[in-house]
Design a protein around this motif. Sequence first.
Motif, PDB file in Angstrom:
ATOM      1  N   ILE A  31      58.905  -9.182 -32.659  1.00 39.19           N
ATOM      2  CA  ILE A  31      59.926  -8.828 -33.658  1.00 39.19           C
ATOM      3  C   ILE A  31      61.304  -8.802 -33.009  1.00 39.19           C
ATOM      4  N   GLU A  32      61.434  -8.194 -31.824  1.00 42.06           N
ATOM      5  CA  GLU A  32      62.719  -8.159 -31.113  1.00 42.06           C
ATOM      6  C   GLU A  32      63.194  -9.559 -30.765  1.00 42.06           C
ATOM      7  N   PHE A  33      62.259 -10.420 -30.364  1.00 41.38           N
ATOM      8  CA  PHE A  33      62.620 -11.798 -30.030  1.00 41.38           C
ATOM      9  C   PHE A  33      63.165 -12.520 -31.252  1.00 41.38           C
ATOM     10  N   ARG A  34      62.507 -12.380 -32.408  1.00 47.84           N
ATOM     11  CA  ARG A  34      62.972 -13.033 -33.639  1.00 47.84           C
ATOM     12  C   ARG A  34      64.338 -12.497 -34.054  1.00 47.84           C
ATOM     13  N   GLN A  35      64.521 -11.171 -33.947  1.00 47.02           N
ATOM     14  CA  GLN A  35      65.807 -10.577 -34.313  1.00 47.02           C
ATOM     15  C   GLN A  35      66.926 -11.083 -33.406  1.00 47.02           C
ATOM     16  N   THR A  36      66.665 -11.165 -32.128  1.00 53.14           N
ATOM     17  CA  THR A  36      67.663 -11.665 -31.182  1.00 53.14           C
ATOM     18  C   THR A  36      67.973 -13.129 -31.446  1.00 53.14           C
ATOM     19  N   HIS A  37      66.946 -13.903 -31.698  1.00 54.10           N
ATOM     20  CA  HIS A  37      67.104 -15.333 -31.982  1.00 54.10           C
ATOM     21  C   HIS A  37      67.947 -15.529 -33.240  1.00 54.10           C
ATOM     22  N   ASN A  38      67.644 -14.802 -34.305  1.00 52.27           N
ATOM     23  CA  ASN A  38      68.398 -14.916 -35.555  1.00 52.27           C
ATOM     24  C   ASN A  38      69.841 -14.456 -35.367  1.00 52.27           C
ATOM     25  N   TYR A  39      70.061 -13.387 -34.596  1.00 50.64           N
ATOM     26  CA  TYR A  39      71.414 -12.911 -34.338  1.00 50.64           C
ATOM     27  C   TYR A  39      72.248 -14.009 -33.683  1.00 50.64           C
ATOM     28  N   VAL A  40      71.698 -14.640 -32.677  1.00 50.71           N
ATOM     29  CA  VAL A  40      72.426 -15.707 -31.976  1.00 50.71           C
ATOM     30  C   VAL A  40      72.713 -16.851 -32.933  1.00 50.71           C
ATOM     31  N   LEU A  41      71.739 -17.250 -33.748  1.00 46.75           N
ATOM     32  CA  LEU A  41      71.941 -18.374 -34.666  1.00 46.75           C
ATOM     33  C   LEU A  41      72.994 -18.067 -35.726  1.00 46.75           C
ATOM     34  N   PHE A  42      72.952 -16.864 -36.319  1.00 43.61           N
ATOM     35  CA  PHE A  42      73.860 -16.558 -37.413  1.00 43.61           C
ATOM     36  C   PHE A  42      75.256 -16.171 -36.947  1.00 43.61           C
ATOM     37  N   LYS A  43      75.448 -15.768 -35.722  1.00 49.15           N
ATOM     38  CA  LYS A  43      76.769 -15.386 -35.215  1.00 49.15           C
ATOM     39  C   LYS A  43      77.490 -16.541 -34.520  1.00 49.15           C
ATOM     40  N   CYS A  44      76.840 -17.656 -34.357  1.00 52.13           N
ATOM     41  CA  CYS A  44      77.426 -18.790 -33.642  1.00 52.13           C
ATOM     42  C   CYS A  44      78.227 -19.652 -34.615  1.00 52.13           C
ATOM     43  N   ASP A  45      79.544 -19.796 -34.371  1.00 52.44           N
ATOM     44  CA  ASP A  45      80.415 -20.560 -35.268  1.00 52.44           C
ATOM     45  C   ASP A  45      80.026 -22.031 -35.346  1.00 52.44           C
ATOM     46  N   GLU A  46      79.527 -22.591 -34.259  1.00 51.71           N
ATOM     47  CA  GLU A  46      79.194 -24.018 -34.242  1.00 51.71           C
ATOM     48  C   GLU A  46      78.010 -24.345 -35.146  1.00 51.71           C
ATOM     49  N   LEU A  47      77.192 -23.353 -35.474  1.00 53.85           N
ATOM     50  CA  LEU A  47      75.998 -23.600 -36.274  1.00 53.85           C
ATOM     51  C   LEU A  47      76.205 -23.282 -37.763  1.00 53.85           C
ATOM     52  N   ARG A  48      77.364 -22.761 -38.166  1.00 53.92           N
ATOM     53  CA  ARG A  48      77.592 -22.407 -39.567  1.00 53.92           C
ATOM     54  C   ARG A  48      77.420 -23.591 -40.515  1.00 53.92           C
ATOM     55  N   PRO A  49      77.911 -24.807 -40.190  1.00 53.20           N
ATOM     56  CA  PRO A  49      77.703 -25.926 -41.120  1.00 53.20           C
ATOM     57  C   PRO A  49      76.210 -26.240 -41.338  1.00 53.20           C
ATOM     58  N   PHE A  50      75.394 -25.995 -40.354  1.00 52.68           N
ATOM     59  CA  PHE A  50      73.971 -26.291 -40.482  1.00 52.68           C
ATOM     60  C   PHE A  50      73.252 -25.229 -41.288  1.00 52.68           C
ATOM     61  N   ILE A  51      73.734 -23.994 -41.229  1.00 52.59           N
ATOM     62  CA  ILE A  51      73.112 -22.912 -41.990  1.00 52.59           C
ATOM     63  C   ILE A  51      73.323 -23.112 -43.460  1.00 52.59           C
ATOM     64  N   LYS A  52      74.528 -23.588 -43.834  1.00 51.90           N
ATOM     65  CA  LYS A  52      74.827 -23.820 -45.260  1.00 51.90           C
ATOM     66  C   LYS A  52      74.000 -24.979 -45.763  1.00 51.90           C
TER      67      LYS A  52
END
Length: 148
Positions: A127-148
């Motif tokens: 659970i901690e690993f998934r939370q950390t992984h998601n935090y990094v993905l959602f806080k990274c500006d370079e990945l915002r276009p891919f999230i949308k």
Amino acid sequence: MQLEIIFPPSFFDSMEHLPIHLPFDVKVGGPVQYRWMYPFERYLFNLKKKVKNKAHVEASICKAYIVEEISTFISYYFEPHLRTRINRVPRHDDGGEVPSSGNLSIFSNPGQPTPKNTMRERYLSEIEFRQTHNYVLFKCDELRPFIK
């Protein structure tokens, strides 16, 4: 021997002969980087191209080597704006700009290193690993276009 019965002699060239010997060479010699002579042969080829006196080839190769070593050594003392072999632009450089850090924006935040005496090593739970992984993905500006 048995392949010679099936195929005509014109079939056999170096490419058919090579796979027979390569496994044996690896068994006997180990990894190829420890016995590969290509870089040395290529360097000697470049020196041999500079030979002027065909009567004394070895002396000409030695002279070419010494001239190359001296010119390389002296080029370290030239002004930085002069182009030499040492500071020339790399062959595949297209002139584009590369970010200096090369890291994602999330890793560029300044911080203090953890003191060595307070560091503890532990593994994250699933659970901690998934939370950390998601935090990094959602806080990274370079990945915002891919999230949308």
